[in-house]
Design an enzyme around this catalytic site. Structure first.
Site, PDB file in Angstrom:
ATOM      1  N   LYS C  82      -5.695 -34.060   9.139  1.00 21.96           N
ATOM      2  CA  LYS C  82      -5.721 -32.758   9.822  1.00 21.96           C
ATOM      3  C   LYS C  82      -6.426 -31.679   9.005  1.00 21.96           C
ATOM      4  O   LYS C  82      -7.091 -30.803   9.549  1.00 21.96           O
ATOM      5  CB  LYS C  82      -4.288 -32.303  10.124  1.00 21.96           C
ATOM      6  CG  LYS C  82      -3.608 -33.109  11.227  1.00 21.96           C
ATOM      7  CD  LYS C  82      -4.136 -32.762  12.602  1.00 21.96           C
ATOM      8  CE  LYS C  82      -3.429 -33.513  13.711  1.00 21.96           C
ATOM      9  NZ  LYS C  82      -4.143 -33.379  14.995  1.00 21.96           N
ATOM     10  N   GLU C 104      -1.475 -23.934  16.896  1.00 24.64           N
ATOM     11  CA  GLU C 104      -0.316 -24.579  17.496  1.00 24.64           C
ATOM     12  C   GLU C 104       0.054 -25.775  16.632  1.00 24.64           C
ATOM     13  O   GLU C 104      -0.793 -26.324  15.939  1.00 24.64           O
ATOM     14  CB  GLU C 104      -0.664 -25.081  18.905  1.00 24.64           C
ATOM     15  CG  GLU C 104      -1.388 -26.438  18.951  1.00 24.64           C
ATOM     16  CD  GLU C 104      -2.804 -26.419  18.382  1.00 24.64           C
ATOM     17  OE1 GLU C 104      -3.357 -25.313  18.237  1.00 24.64           O
ATOM     18  OE2 GLU C 104      -3.343 -27.510  18.061  1.00 24.64           O
ATOM     19  N   SER C 372      -4.468 -42.405   9.472  1.00 25.72           N
ATOM     20  CA  SER C 372      -4.719 -40.970   9.567  1.00 25.72           C
ATOM     21  C   SER C 372      -3.757 -40.125   8.748  1.00 25.72           C
ATOM     22  O   SER C 372      -4.065 -38.992   8.398  1.00 25.72           O
ATOM     23  CB  SER C 372      -4.651 -40.544  11.034  1.00 25.72           C
ATOM     24  OG  SER C 372      -3.422 -40.972  11.589  1.00 25.72           O
TER      25      SER C 372
END
Lengths: 403, 250, 403, 250
Positions: C82, C104, C372
């Site tokens: 991220k 968000e 990830s």
């Protein structure tokens, strides 16, 4: 094997042959090109090295003195420098033909790193951990178990780290023929201090190379936290012989030296002793009984310290200071807010001192702090201190919804 | 076959010094030739849970090295001559090794056994023992190879403590043929007497091994009995009878 | 702006000028050498890139088919891919002169990454998070707050991720003049899908380079989990035009597609819609009302998906499958025990499918799976499932001793 | 000064269809010129909590698009002509935009307002509106620059909905001089009537702005009143009186 009068091999006769075997193999493999290549390849692909050298620009500017850099060991797989050593020793043990690794752990970081490495290298893994620590450190226990490690709950003595060490040593006396005892810090009988330093020296080597690419000739100051001292000795390793680089070890000041609730062996009131296989400084009473210690950071909460560090302090090569629990929490807050990095509470001791030092130094000086681990592991401590109501309510909810 | 002897073991100050006196006199009166008096240490890496817990109890009850030595000096000289001090490196290091050995010498004790001081790294212990005429009991373990046994043979100045298996004190030992053959080899090399220990507590065991050793060591077994009788007023009788029983097997 | 018919810019008039400004600046800075250098330097020193390409040798041998590699994004700072995007967008926002970042977050990973980056770049940070998620994800909330972020508890709608998106969009309509909305996945109105892909494409670029140094010409298969799809599109990016590389997206099968408790838009029963600014596939009813979704992994638990992925599926470039919760937990166990790596539950979906695929492939084939994120963040889910009694007892103790 | 009109707002199916009928008739009888009938959507990004919650309630009470359209078709034609359907892109997209617009046309409604369909990306909405003679109400916001206002002026075929501030529905708007000057500029460009909305609920506001607009929109204010009176049997009276009151300020 000795650093001044410190170090040595103070072990029961039953371990002599295993220690001899280990010594011989360690010194042989340390020179072995293929072994070193395999180790380095795993450091790269499995551990995620090199870890970054990071310029803490915001802290530097707020403090307004020396430039502060962080070596981010916490980005290594399993979240701390511990895995450098676990990987090296486990690989060595595998080469020697051992089938099983045993290790002690207090807070659990060394246990997690060792369990991860054993899963990777297909070695059986048994972790000795005090019953009290098992209860306190369930998240780490869970991760170790996920890695397939068997956890031995140690119910002797104070049921914490030092008893886990004792118990691992005892177990080793029975199974040393097929089992390697993987000590997690640069202490214990020779060749452990030498071996742990060897495997942790990757930290210092990377720093040297990374400074070169930043066009910095060398550090002016290097600062590391010290419990047993493995991150410190590995971090300092490349610069020990260069006296223009000032080396500082930061011990756990706990509630203050005068309170006797701390874990400061050198900057506090440790005295020379021979315990758990090595001669060094220990927190002990006049009779030589080992005292219980205290630190907000579980990883520094140990009564002994690596012998080489004691020696390097004695010859005035490394200076030792300590930082108290409350200072550490303040620094933790300051660093997370200003740098977007969550240091382990252990490492936060080092930062805490670095900030004080930086403010008294000229802007052309640089300080490198070893951030030995990432602080997410400490959430059960930090959240309780910094956000108690929300945290306890969260835990209550988890219990209620699943209990 | 020569006469065989019994060596017993106790932790000084466990359950308290008054009982320690009863226990040591009982062992003496029961016929023990040597008595190991262990000065408690917080981190006894060569001992099992029984001795560790006894040590911890004694320390928690404020036993100190000085109290142990004062206690020993209060005993009869004849009894003192049977005593071998067992403790860990840190206890004597902290006290000062020369001071400690000279103190034992003054008290006319038999010897000293420090499981975590190998001759190569003994901080001068063997020299001080020679100087002050104290027997330095060295250990031979099942992992000790023949070359090293020869080396140790030259280093020790008292009898040798042979541990009959790997591991720590207090666990049961099974004496199979391989172990007995190993013991024979040791006897061929070691000139001084040997004491065989680790996990001995039964008549069977003693009968099986007595021809291979000079001294039989019964350690944790006594700690267990002391533990079971620590609140018993007749601890002296219990220990004396047990000692006599074991001596009679020899 | 469109991928086939998907994508677009479906926003209220009030956001038009901000979106235009963002588009213009993004395309300008994407070509700007200095900007890219600054971004890459921060990726290296702050994020800890490159992340390793790791050969999962034990899994490969146990499965006995194709070679399995992992791209270890979980070793990035804040524990997931991220941050690649958070860093890129925040840096861009700073260049444009924005003072504040809003974002968000559902599970909290994007919020944590964004909060970290804002601390580093001295930007104000406000995170929108559903009230339900705040209660469930307290550890991430705590970390975000440590980084200095302000958390907005969203009490509208279902009080979860999609409502946090709505609320962030609403807030943005008021403050877009000085505030950048940092969307965490490759979705939302253009230029977000393009921008997020751009910043996440570092993953694919590294894979390409790392394969070269392993003497592998190219992957045979690339597998990534897909919630919104940012890790997948970034990971695939370098190979989208090379049809010999098979690309597979693994969606959250939850309790099975037929149960309607899942989050599989493409491999499940998503239909085309226009929601939250973009046209794509959504889990929705016949009227177009968005349905609530389910996945064991919070990061995949979202009703929408990036438009480019839908298009690439439509032209048969990417194949989509899904893995169910219980399969994922089994795989989690298998991977931790055999590799010493703790994958995020999201990423474990991808591994789960990879293992099935590998067993049917020849040994000379290779599969690269994007891991990830790291799975330590999932401990409140996994420990509850795999070690319930110990875990709940641990939490109870923490509550009792501190409550 | 020309006659000014009131446009009111309601969420179809909130609190239920029976009350929706009372409400819409009350607004009609009270003198509203236009009535926005919002078809609820699960994720209304341009609306504040009042309208979102009302939408959510309606959806939870099983309202569907079909029920909304059936309900509207049950109303008098005269009333239907006042209706502007407000909803989000996904609702009409799912229905089929051309089908939807043609349906509105058959029902003889006034227009449609889709806040998340800009003319550049409107999926053919404006074309269909032209084809089926439905007014496509476009929005002008405070962020809309003059060039874009000119562009929108050409695109819209109904009046323009001008939002008097940034943000979403339901928050109070303060009309300062800057805002009023901005409104004047818009009126210079826009040929069609404009409806001014967002946060209007008081006499003061209405008196201040009425000279700058053709239509005054009162939206969330009605939702709030409906909310407060949702269990009240006399909801028709309440809404009609409120509508009359507001019309009288114009």
């Amino acid at each position: 094997e000795y650093y001044g009068v410190y170090g040595g091999t103070y072990i029961p006769e039953v371990l002599k042959s295993s220690i001899d075997e280990l010594k011989e193999n360690f010194y042989r493999y340390a020179e072995d090109k293929k072994f070193n290549e395999e180790y380095k390849n795993l450091l790269k692909t499995f551990v995620g090295r090199p870890t970054p050298l990071y310029y803490a620009e915001n802290l530097t500017k707020k403090i307004g003195g020396a430039k502060i850099f962080f070596k981010l060991e916490g980005l290594a797989n399993t979240g701390a420098h511990k895995i450098n050593n676990s990987l090296g020793q486990a690989l060595l043990a595998k080469k020697i033909g051992k089938k099983r690794i045993i290790a002690e752990t207090g807070a659990g970081q060394h246990g997690v790193a060792t369990a991860a490495v054993c899963a990777k290298l297909n070695l059986e893994c048994e972790i000795f951990m005090g019953e009290v620590d098992i209860k306190r450190q369930r998240p780490n226990v869970f991760i170790m178990e996920q890695f397939g490690a068997k956890i031995h709950s140690v119910t002797n003595g104070t049921k914490t780290l030092k008893d886990a060490v004792n118990e691992a040593l005892r177990y080793w006396t029975k199974r040393s023929f097929d089992t390697h005892y993987l000590i997690g810090s640069a202490l214990g009988p020779a060749p452990y201090p030498q071996m742990v330093k060897f495997f942790q020296s990757i930290i210092g080597k990377e720093v040297k190379e990374q400074l070169r690419s930043e066009n910095i000739n060398k550090p002016d100051y290097m600062i590391a936290c010290v419990g047993g001292g493995s991150n410190a000795i590995g971090f300092f390793s490349e610069y020990i012989n260069d006296e223009s680089v000032k080396l500082i070890g930061v011990e756990a000041g706990g509630k203050g030296i005068e309170s006797n609730e701390h874990a400061s062996k050198i900057s506090g009131n440790g005295t020379v002793g021979i315990v758990q296989g090595y001669k060094s400084k220990f927190l002990q009473n006049n009779d030589g009984q080992i005292l219980s210690t205290h630190s907000i950071s579980a990883g520094l909460d140990y009564a002994g310290i690596g012998p080489e560090l004691v020696y390097l302090n004695e010859i005035k090569r490394i200076n030792f200071v300590n930082e108290k629990d409350d200072e550490v929490i303040k620094t933790f807050n300051f660093v997370t807010k200003n740098e977007g990095i969550v240091p382990a509470l252990e490492s936060t001791h080092a930062i805490s001192y670095a900030l004080k030092l930086a403010s008294n130094l000229n802007k052309n000086k640089n300080i490198i702090v070893n951030i030995s681990g990432i602080g997410n592991k400490d959430i059960f401590i930090t959240a309780k201190l910094l956000d108690k109501t929300n945290w306890i309510n969260f835990l209550k909810r988890e219990v209620e919804e699943n209990g | 076959m020569d006469k065989k002897f019994l060596m017993t073991h106790l932790v000084c100050g466990y359950p308290n010094l008054k009982k320690t006196k009863d226990i040591i006199e009982a062992m003496n009166d029961g016929g023990a030739k040597y008595i190991e008096v262990q000065i408690p240490f917080s981190d006894p890496i060569a001992d099992g849970p029984l001795i560790e817990d006894a040590s911890k109890d004694a320390i928690n009850n404020q036993i100190t090295v000085k109290k142990c030595l004062d206690f020993i000096s209060s005993l009869d000289e004849k009894l003192r001559k049977k005593i071998i001090i067992v403790t860990y490196a840190n206890i004597i290091f902290k006290y000062g090794i020369e001071n400690f050995v000279s103190k034992l010498s003054k008290l006319k004790l038999y010897g000293i056994l420090i499981p975590d001081l190998l001759p190569e790294y003994d901080e001068g212990l063997s020299n001080f023992c020679n100087k002050y005429k104290i027997h330095n009991i060295l250990i031979i373990s099942k992992n000790t190879n023949l070359n090293r046994i020869k080396y140790l043979n030259k280093k020790g100045n008292g009898f040798f403590y042979v541990t009959a298996r790997n591991g720590i004190t207090g666990e049961k030992t099974i004496f199979n043929l391989e172990t007995l053959n190993w013991l024979k080899k040791i006897k061929d090399i070691i000139i001084k007497p040997i004491a065989l220990g680790f996990g001995i507590n039964s008549k069977d065991q003693i009968l099986k091994i007595k021809e291979f050793t000079d001294i039989v060591v019964v350690g944790s077994h006594f700690i267990k009995i002391i533990n079971e009788n620590k609140n018993c007023k007749k601890i002296y009788e219990v220990i004396r009878k047990e000692t006599e029983k074991l001596v009679n097997f020899l």
